[in-house]
Design a protein around this motif. Structure first.
Motif, PDB file in Angstrom:
ATOM      1  N   ARG A  19       3.818 -31.379 -24.432  1.00 46.73           N
ATOM      2  CA  ARG A  19       3.402 -29.975 -24.411  1.00 46.73           C
ATOM      3  C   ARG A  19       4.546 -29.032 -24.080  1.00 46.73           C
ATOM      4  O   ARG A  19       4.403 -27.819 -24.191  1.00 46.73           O
ATOM      5  N   SER A  20       5.668 -29.565 -23.659  1.00 45.42           N
ATOM      6  CA  SER A  20       6.804 -28.735 -23.258  1.00 45.42           C
ATOM      7  C   SER A  20       7.330 -27.931 -24.438  1.00 45.42           C
ATOM      8  O   SER A  20       7.454 -28.445 -25.552  1.00 45.42           O
ATOM      9  N   THR A  21       7.655 -26.669 -24.197  1.00 41.53           N
ATOM     10  CA  THR A  21       8.249 -25.813 -25.220  1.00 41.53           C
ATOM     11  C   THR A  21       9.707 -26.217 -25.424  1.00 41.53           C
ATOM     12  O   THR A  21      10.451 -26.343 -24.447  1.00 41.53           O
ATOM     13  N   ILE A  33      13.552 -31.090 -24.721  1.00 43.09           N
ATOM     14  CA  ILE A  33      12.092 -31.005 -24.612  1.00 43.09           C
ATOM     15  C   ILE A  33      11.699 -31.752 -23.350  1.00 43.09           C
ATOM     16  O   ILE A  33      11.564 -32.981 -23.351  1.00 43.09           O
ATOM     17  N   GLU A  35      10.517 -30.921 -18.771  1.00 40.63           N
ATOM     18  CA  GLU A  35      10.155 -29.936 -17.758  1.00 40.63           C
ATOM     19  C   GLU A  35      11.293 -29.638 -16.790  1.00 40.63           C
ATOM     20  O   GLU A  35      11.187 -28.719 -15.994  1.00 40.63           O
ATOM     21  N   GLY A  74       9.934 -36.912 -22.389  1.00 40.10           N
ATOM     22  CA  GLY A  74      11.001 -35.949 -22.637  1.00 40.10           C
ATOM     23  C   GLY A  74      11.923 -36.417 -23.742  1.00 40.10           C
ATOM     24  O   GLY A  74      11.946 -37.598 -24.091  1.00 40.10           O
ATOM     25  N   ALA A 148       6.445 -32.698 -30.234  1.00 42.75           N
ATOM     26  CA  ALA A 148       6.371 -31.498 -29.402  1.00 42.75           C
ATOM     27  C   ALA A 148       6.193 -30.312 -30.328  1.00 42.75           C
ATOM     28  O   ALA A 148       6.343 -30.439 -31.547  1.00 42.75           O
ATOM     29  N   ALA A 178      14.577 -21.593 -19.902  1.00 47.19           N
ATOM     30  CA  ALA A 178      13.456 -21.542 -20.838  1.00 47.19           C
ATOM     31  C   ALA A 178      13.720 -20.499 -21.915  1.00 47.19           C
ATOM     32  O   ALA A 178      14.406 -19.499 -21.678  1.00 47.19           O
TER      33      ALA A 178
END
Length: 258
Positions: A19-21, A33, A35, A74, A148, A178
Motif C-alpha cells: 500500500r506504500s506510495t 516502496i 515505510e 518493501g 504497489a 514522501a
C-alpha cells in the motif's frame, strides 16, 4: 503463479500488493516502496527483513520480505543510466494488463535481484519500463504484477525480467522524502521529460566534454527549473541533478592539460 529470481529463488504471487506510495528519488535515480523515512529506518528495515539488498560494493535491486509471514514488505529499484532507442521503446507491449498482487517467499533466505539495463520511455514519459535486456521484447510477457500503486513487475517464462513505473512525474522526490500527494503541474511533466532527455542520452557525455551547445541546453533547463514557481517539491528534485551538473561543468572553467 510462481516467480523465479536469481536462478532458483522463488516466490508465490498473492492477492495483497503493497500500500506504500512509491517515492521516485530523482537525484538518486531510484524508486523506493516502503515505510522507512530516513537512512536509520532503512538500515533497521534491512536488518529486520530478508531478500535482495545492497551489500558493500554490490548494489542490486531490492525486494524485502518479513521474517514471520515471508510476505513482501518493501522494494527498491534503480533506473538504468541510458534510454533505449525510440524504436525499441515503441515495442514495449501494452498487454497483459497489470494484475495487483503481492509476493510470498517460498523460503526465508537471501537472493540477488539484478538491476535492469534498458530504460524504455513511453511518449510523454507516462510510463518508464526498465528491462533486464532488450531481448525481452522479442516475446510476449506472461504477466504484469502490480506490487504497489503504479509499480509492476514484468514476468516472462515465470521469471521477473523488469519493472515499470506509471506516471513517474507524480512520485518525484529526493532521498527518503514522501512525494507530494497533489497531482504534478503540467509544466513539471514537461520539465521532467526535458531532464530525462538530458541525463539519459549522449548529450550528458557532451556536457562532460564541455561541448558549448550541450552546456547551453543545460543552462537553459537550469534556468527554467529555478524560475518555476509552482510544484516546488518536484521541481527541486529535478533541479538537484541539473543544478549540480551545471555547477560541475557549465560554471567551472575546463582544466588545462599540462
Amino acid at each position: 503463479m510462481k516467480l523465479t529470481f536469481d536462478g532458483d529463488w522463488r516466490a508465490t504471487v498473492t492477492g495483497a500488493p503493497l500500500r506504500s506510495t512509491p517515492r521516485f528519488d530523482f537525484p538518486g535515480q531510484r524508486v523506493r516502496i516502503a515505510e522507512y523515512a530516513d537512512m536509520e529506518e532503512w538500515q533497521r528495515f534491512l536488518v529486520e527483513t530478508f531478500g535482495s539488498q545492497e551489500w558493500l560494493w554490490d548494489a542490486p535491486d531490492e525486494l524485502r520480505f518479513d521474517q514471520a509471514g515471508r510476505e513482501l514488505v518493501g522494494a527498491g529499484f534503480r533506473l538504468p543510466y541510458e534510454s533505449a532507442p525510440a524504436e525499441d521503446s515503441a515495442r514495449v507491449p501494452a498487454t497483459p494488463p497489470v494484475r495487483p498482487g503481492g509476493l510470498r517467499a517460498d523460503e526465508a533466505r537471501d537472493f540477488r535481484l539484478e538491476v535492469t539495463t534498458e530504460l524504455c520511455r513511453a511518449p510523454g514519459d507516462t510510463v518508464l519500463t526498465c528491462l533486464r535486456e532488450l531481448d525481452v521484447l522479442d516475446e510476449p510477457l506472461d504477466a504484469r504484477i502490480g506490487i504497489a500503486p503504479d509499480v509492476a513487475l514484468l514476468v516472462q517464462h515465470g521469471t521477473v525480467v523488469g519493472w515499470s513505473l506509471t506516471d513517474p512525474a507524480r512520485y518525484l522526490t529526493t532521498g527518503f522524502a514522501a512525494a507530494d500527494p497533489a497531482p504534478p503541474a503540467p509544466a513539471t511533466r514537461l520539465l521532467f521529460t526535458e531532464c530525462l532527455d538530458l541525463i539519459t542520452t549522449p548529450l550528458l557525455d557532451a556536457v562532460r566534454r564541455r561541448d558549448p551547445a550541450a552546456l547551453t541546453s543545460f543552462r537553459a533547463l537550469d534556468h527554467k527549473l529555478r524560475n518555476q514557481r509552482e510544484d516546488r517539491h518536484r521541481t527541486d528534485a529535478l533541479l538537484a541533478i541539473i543544478g549540480n551538473l551545471v555547477e560541475d561543468y557549465a560554471d567551472r572553467p575546463a582544466e588545462r592539460k599540462p
